[in-house]
Design an enzyme around this catalytic site. Structure first.
Site, PDB file in Angstrom:
ATOM      1  CD1 TRP A 108      35.668  38.897  39.557  1.00  6.85           C
ATOM      2  CD2 TRP A 108      37.325  37.827  40.615  1.00  6.85           C
ATOM      3  NE1 TRP A 108      35.103  37.953  40.391  1.00  6.85           N
ATOM      4  CE2 TRP A 108      36.093  37.283  41.048  1.00  6.85           C
ATOM      5  CE3 TRP A 108      38.506  37.319  41.152  1.00  6.85           C
ATOM      6  CZ2 TRP A 108      36.023  36.253  41.981  1.00  6.85           C
ATOM      7  CZ3 TRP A 108      38.434  36.292  42.083  1.00  6.85           C
ATOM      8  CH2 TRP A 108      37.206  35.771  42.485  1.00  6.85           C
ATOM      9  CG  ASP A 160      39.725  36.875  34.585  1.00  2.11           C
ATOM     10  OD1 ASP A 160      39.145  35.862  34.149  1.00  2.11           O
ATOM     11  OD2 ASP A 160      39.663  37.245  35.774  1.00  2.11           O
ATOM     12  CE  LYS A 204      32.746  32.757  38.314  1.00  2.35           C
ATOM     13  NZ  LYS A 204      34.067  33.288  38.615  1.00  2.35           N
TER      14      LYS A 204
HETATM   15  C1  LIG Z   1      35.123  33.726  39.321  1.00  2.83           C
HETATM   16  C2  LIG Z   1      36.164  34.616  38.739  1.00  2.83           C
HETATM   17  C3  LIG Z   1      37.519  34.469  39.049  1.00  2.83           C
HETATM   18  C4  LIG Z   1      38.024  33.455  40.057  1.00  2.83           C
HETATM   19  O1  LIG Z   1      37.993  32.200  39.559  1.00  2.83           O
HETATM   20  P1  LIG Z   1      38.597  30.950  40.406  1.00  2.83           P
HETATM   21  O2  LIG Z   1      38.402  29.850  39.450  1.00  2.83           O
HETATM   22  O3  LIG Z   1      37.782  30.837  41.656  1.00  2.83           O
HETATM   23  O4  LIG Z   1      40.007  31.248  40.700  1.00  2.83           O
HETATM   24  C5  LIG Z   1      38.425  35.308  38.429  1.00  2.83           C
HETATM   25  N1  LIG Z   1      38.034  36.243  37.556  1.00  2.83           N
HETATM   26  C6  LIG Z   1      36.734  36.423  37.233  1.00  2.83           C
HETATM   27  C7  LIG Z   1      36.352  37.473  36.249  1.00  2.83           C
HETATM   28  C8  LIG Z   1      35.760  35.613  37.819  1.00  2.83           C
HETATM   29  O5  LIG Z   1      34.473  35.786  37.500  1.00  2.83           O
END
Ligand SMILES: *Cc1c(COP(=O)(O)O)cnc(C)c1O
Length: 361
Positions: A102, A172, A196
């Protein structure tokens, strides 16, 4: 048909009491004689619910008053680009700490909008560790430092907030937000896709220090501007109302559970139980991540013989343990054990793993 223990990485399991409440009020929400999905986002009822969700989130995360809390769309992926649009420019540089897939994606998506510099990366070791802080090549001129507190695919988590001096730290938190307290004041931006650990997909929670967004940048559309969204209470256009509502129910549930310190204790215990089973299996199961960087939320593991992957998945699913297939980048299995996964689910997985090893030798 019956609900099971769901180890999906995302969209992921939600707390069952939350789903039951949503089910109960799906047709008629509050006094509205309509579903929450069928009423105006500008009506008094929805505005009150939205504000209450923000208050609860602020309380859970102890968000200081000089931070804005935004409820946005686009997923974390869109904000990889939107963040530099808002707090940097193509002429400026930003430093990225890359500890997994990511973080890599954040670099590539940010590139058109800021000079992305990889200040540290653990790619050479297949993303199984966090580079020592002393090795990071940070520049004083950076608009921000971006990191991924929990790498969902590689199962690598920061257990401390890194120090970036005066440069704003951007995190993030998609797969770790609300799993434990966060020191918001040490960040410029904390953001997370909802699917999540917050609620359904379609929603992004973004917490930003006010001084970083003094006014809407003139070179981007208003709808992409954090300053413009903040001014309009995240209702510059129609927000994802159902996701926002459901996130509000999850915040209430978290408060009932005792807040984020209580969740941290639970999440630590769940992770310890699973890692102990992996490490104690005499190599039957293996997790490649350095012990100090192991994630509490996503636990990848391999079996000693790849040929056992298929039977493992088939039998685990039959035993009511869903979505354990690992990401193709890592292989093997991955157990995502977010807030909504009770310790009973992890215990059931650990018991299944021991039984599987015994039966398949
Ligand atoms: C799932 C995830 C993303 C992507 O998220 P989207 O909502 O599909 O754009 C980005 N960063 C992390 C750490 C993730 O777990």
């Amino acid at each position: 048909m019956s609900r099971t223990f769901n180890f999906s990485a995302g969209p992921a399991a939600l707390p069952e009491p939350v789903l039951r409440q949503a089910q109960e009020e799906l047709l008629e929400w509050g006094g509205e004689r309509a579903s929450v999905m069928e009423v105006s986002h500008r009506g008094a009822a929805f505005v009150a619910a939205a504000e209450e969700a923000e208050r609860d989130l602020r309380e859970l995360l102890a968000v200081p008053a000089h931070y804005k809390v935004l409820f946005l769309q686009g997923g974390a992926t869109q904000h990889f680009a939107q963040i530099p649009m808002n707090i940097a420019s193509p002429e400026r540089a930003a430093d990225y700490i890359v500890t997994g897939a990511w973080g890599q994606k954040a670099v590539s998506e940010g590139k058109p909008y800021v000079k992305t510099r990889v200040a540290a990366s653990s790619e050479a070791g297949n993303f199984t560790a966090i580079p020592a802080r002393s090795e990071w090549q940070l520049g004083d001129d950076a608009a921000y430092v971006h990191y991924t507190p929990n790498e969902t695919i590689h199962g690598v988590e920061f257990h401390e907030t890194p120090d970036t001096g005066g440069v704003p730290l951007v995190g993030d938190f998609s797969s770790t937000i609300l799993s434990r307290p966060i020191d918001i004041a040490r960040h410029g931006i904390v953001y997370a896709g909802a699917q999540k650990n917050i609620g359904p997909s379609g929603l992004v929670v973004l917490i930003v220090r006010e001084d970083l967004i003094p006014s809407p940048p003139s070179n981007i559309a208003k709808v992409l501007s954090y300053a413009a969204q903040a001014k309009d209470g995240s209702m510059l256009n129609t927000p994802p109302t159902f996701s926002w509502y459901l996130a509000g129910l999850v915040f209430k549930w978290l408060k009932q559970q005792g807040g984020l310190s209580a969740m941290a204790e639970r999440n630590r215990a769940k992770a310890e139980l699973l890692y102990r089973a992996i490490d104690g299996s005499n190599g039957y199961y293996r997790n490649p991540v350095e012990v100090s960087a192991r994630s509490w939320m996503n636990v990848p593991f391999t079996l000693h013989d790849e040929a056992l992957d298929k039977p493992f998945l088939k039998e685990s699913e039959a035993a009511g343990l869903l979505a354990l297939k690992g990401h193709r980048a890592v292989g093997g299995m991955r157990a995502s054990i977010y807030n909504a996964m009770p310790i009973e689910g992890v215990q059931a997985l650990v018991d299944f793993m021991a039984d599987f090893a015994k039966r398949h030798g």
